[in-house]
Design a protein around this motif. Structure first.
Motif, PDB file in Angstrom:
ATOM      1  N   UNK A  79     -62.752 -11.710 108.955  1.00 52.90           N
ATOM      2  CA  UNK A  79     -63.069 -12.664 107.893  1.00 52.90           C
ATOM      3  C   UNK A  79     -64.075 -12.118 106.885  1.00 52.90           C
ATOM      4  N   UNK A  80     -64.368 -10.825 106.957  1.00 53.40           N
ATOM      5  CA  UNK A  80     -65.352 -10.235 106.043  1.00 53.40           C
ATOM      6  C   UNK A  80     -64.782 -10.134 104.636  1.00 53.40           C
ATOM      7  N   UNK A  81     -65.678 -10.021 103.660  1.00 61.31           N
ATOM      8  CA  UNK A  81     -65.276  -9.922 102.268  1.00 61.31           C
ATOM      9  C   UNK A  81     -64.547  -8.624 101.960  1.00 61.31           C
ATOM     10  N   UNK A  82     -64.040  -8.545 100.737  1.00 62.53           N
ATOM     11  CA  UNK A  82     -63.290  -7.365 100.290  1.00 62.53           C
ATOM     12  C   UNK A  82     -64.206  -6.168 100.087  1.00 62.53           C
ATOM     13  N   UNK A 309     -57.324  -7.648 101.584  1.00 68.72           N
ATOM     14  CA  UNK A 309     -55.990  -7.989 101.097  1.00 68.72           C
ATOM     15  C   UNK A 309     -55.827  -7.640  99.618  1.00 68.72           C
ATOM     16  N   UNK A 310     -56.924  -7.161  99.015  1.00 66.99           N
ATOM     17  CA  UNK A 310     -56.903  -6.893  97.573  1.00 66.99           C
ATOM     18  C   UNK A 310     -57.441  -5.497  97.252  1.00 66.99           C
ATOM     19  N   UNK A 311     -56.815  -4.452  97.808  1.00 62.97           N
ATOM     20  CA  UNK A 311     -57.366  -3.104  97.615  1.00 62.97           C
ATOM     21  C   UNK A 311     -57.390  -2.652  96.162  1.00 62.97           C
ATOM     22  N   UNK A 312     -56.368  -3.009  95.386  1.00 63.35           N
ATOM     23  CA  UNK A 312     -56.339  -2.565  93.991  1.00 63.35           C
ATOM     24  C   UNK A 312     -57.476  -3.192  93.198  1.00 63.35           C
TER      25      UNK A 312
END
Length: 417
Positions: A79-82, A309-312
């Protein structure tokens, strides 16, 4: 009929997909700097979002003392941030080794930083970098300009001048010559030993030689700073042994002390609390004309959660953090936290400008105990706290302290065995 239904279904799917792509992506930043929340909300995030439509950023800090535990719990739970704000050296290296941080060597913007700047967030062999460097703090001495003018003391550049200045304030009697206590211990090592020490062990040359086992803590260049610290006690004022870190800050900002052994992180607080003009001088060299060395210590970076979930979007933000725009915002909003990018930043705070100017005059290094050498038991960083206090109090000789520290390091660190 089936053909029409199929066409409608495909059209509907395309519309949903297009709608999803058009929605903003939100990336979240984990950090221990909860005192920076307003800065991120009012300055940093709006500046990024203004130029990167489609990416929204949330800054969600934890209390500093709880950050490591909270972050590890979130990472384990998924559940950690990006984005993960990185403490220097072993804490972040452990996250990378556990697969929680992504290697960023393919991020072109990493070329904006020197090897020293990146060293706090690399594997031991330097083969992988996993956090973008954000800022460092620089050590030296902050002084009360009015006190210096009143007593007629010149800003020192050599050790002889430094102790002559302390003696002049002691003889005058209106100011505590230097404000630092030993109750909390870490100040004696951080603003004492690792402040003046680099001028003895020649910065990175000595630090890397110690890691390689080519120098020992019993060598003259590692023992000598303790002999210098042993002279400090006479100038720290009555009761310095019980004086806490906040006590020392207050004594200086209230105008009762002339000199404060400092980290540049003090600037914002001192600006708000002191009603006198301040200046700064770098750690005095032993002899006029000697090369000077400063502890320009890598303090904070930022990396990418390997399971984001948002690598770009995360990489776009990290590239921006490496940009001159971010460096200028961060460096001026938090004077004393100095950007690490190779592009020079124009700072507006006069005290911050004075201190960061030392980078052009001296060789930069980092605290000697922070990389590799404090992983075992006994912990060299913690032992250096106690040794620095003992040196100031005069309870052990410099040679005894060097021998004890060397024995402890050699007991677990193979290159020193």
């Amino acid at each position: 009929m089936k053909s029409k239904l199929m066409t409608l279904a495909l059209a509907s799917s395309a519309m949903v997909a297009t709608s999803a792509m058009a929605q903003d992506v939100t990336i979240t930043i984990e950090s221990w700097r909860n005192d920076d929340l307003v800065l991120w909300q009012d300055k940093i995030i709006p500046a990024f979002e203004a130029k990167h439509s489609g990416i929204k950023v949330k800054f969600t800090p934890s209390a500093p003392a709880e950050y490591n535990a909270v972050l590890n719990s979130k990472l384990d739970a998924g559940s950690a941030g990006d984005l993960i704000t990185c403490r220097p050296f072993d804490a972040s290296l452990a996250l990378y080794d556990a697969g929680h941080l992504t290697a960023l060597d393919d991020l072109e913007a990493m070329s904006n930083f020197s090897d020293v700047a990146k060293s706090a967030w690399q594997t031991d062999d330097g083969s992988a970098s996993f956090c973008v460097p954000m800022a460092s703090v620089i050590h030296g001495f902050i002084y009360n300009k009015e006190a210096f003018e009143e007593v007629g003391v010149e800003v020192p550049t050599t050790e002889a001048e430094f102790f002559a200045a302390l003696e002049a304030f002691k003889a005058d009697g209106n100011y505590i010559p230097m404000s630092m206590g030993t109750n909390d211990q870490w100040e004696a090592a951080t603003m004492g030993y690792n402040n003046i020490g680099p001028n003895y062990w020649k910065g990175e040359e000595g630090r890397l030689a110690l890691i390689a086992g080519e120098q020992k803590l019993t060598d003259a260049q590692w023992v000598a700073p303790y002999a210098t610290l042993a002279k400090w006690g006479a100038y720290l004022g009555d009761g310095y042994e019980a004086q806490t870190y906040p006590d020392s800050q207050n004594l200086f900002t209230l105008g009762r002390a002339a000199i404060y052994p400092a980290g540049s992180w003090e600037i914002t607080g001192f600006n708000a609390q002191a009603d006198f003009e301040m200046g700064a001088f770098k750690p005095p060299v032993q002899n006029a004309g000697d090369t000077c060395y400063i502890s320009d210590h890598t303090d904070i970076g930022i990396g990418m959660n390997a399971k984001t979930d948002n690598p770009e979007a995360a990489k776009i933000f990290l590239a921006w953090v490496a940009s001159p725009e971010f460096a200028e915002i961060f460096g001026n909003a938090l004077p004393g936290f100095f950007p690490l990018s190779n592009t020079p930043v124009e700072l507006t705070d006069p005290l911050a400008k004075e201190i960061v100017g030392w980078r052009g005059e001296c060789e930069s290094t980092i605290r000697s105990t922070y990389q590799i050498l404090s992983r075992g038991t006994p912990n060299l960083e913690n032992d250096t706290w106690g040794a620095s206090v003992a040196a100031i109090k005069g309870t052990s000789s410099p040679e005894e302290l060097g021998a004890k520290l060397q024995e402890g390091l050699a007991s677990w660190y193979e290159p020193q065995m």
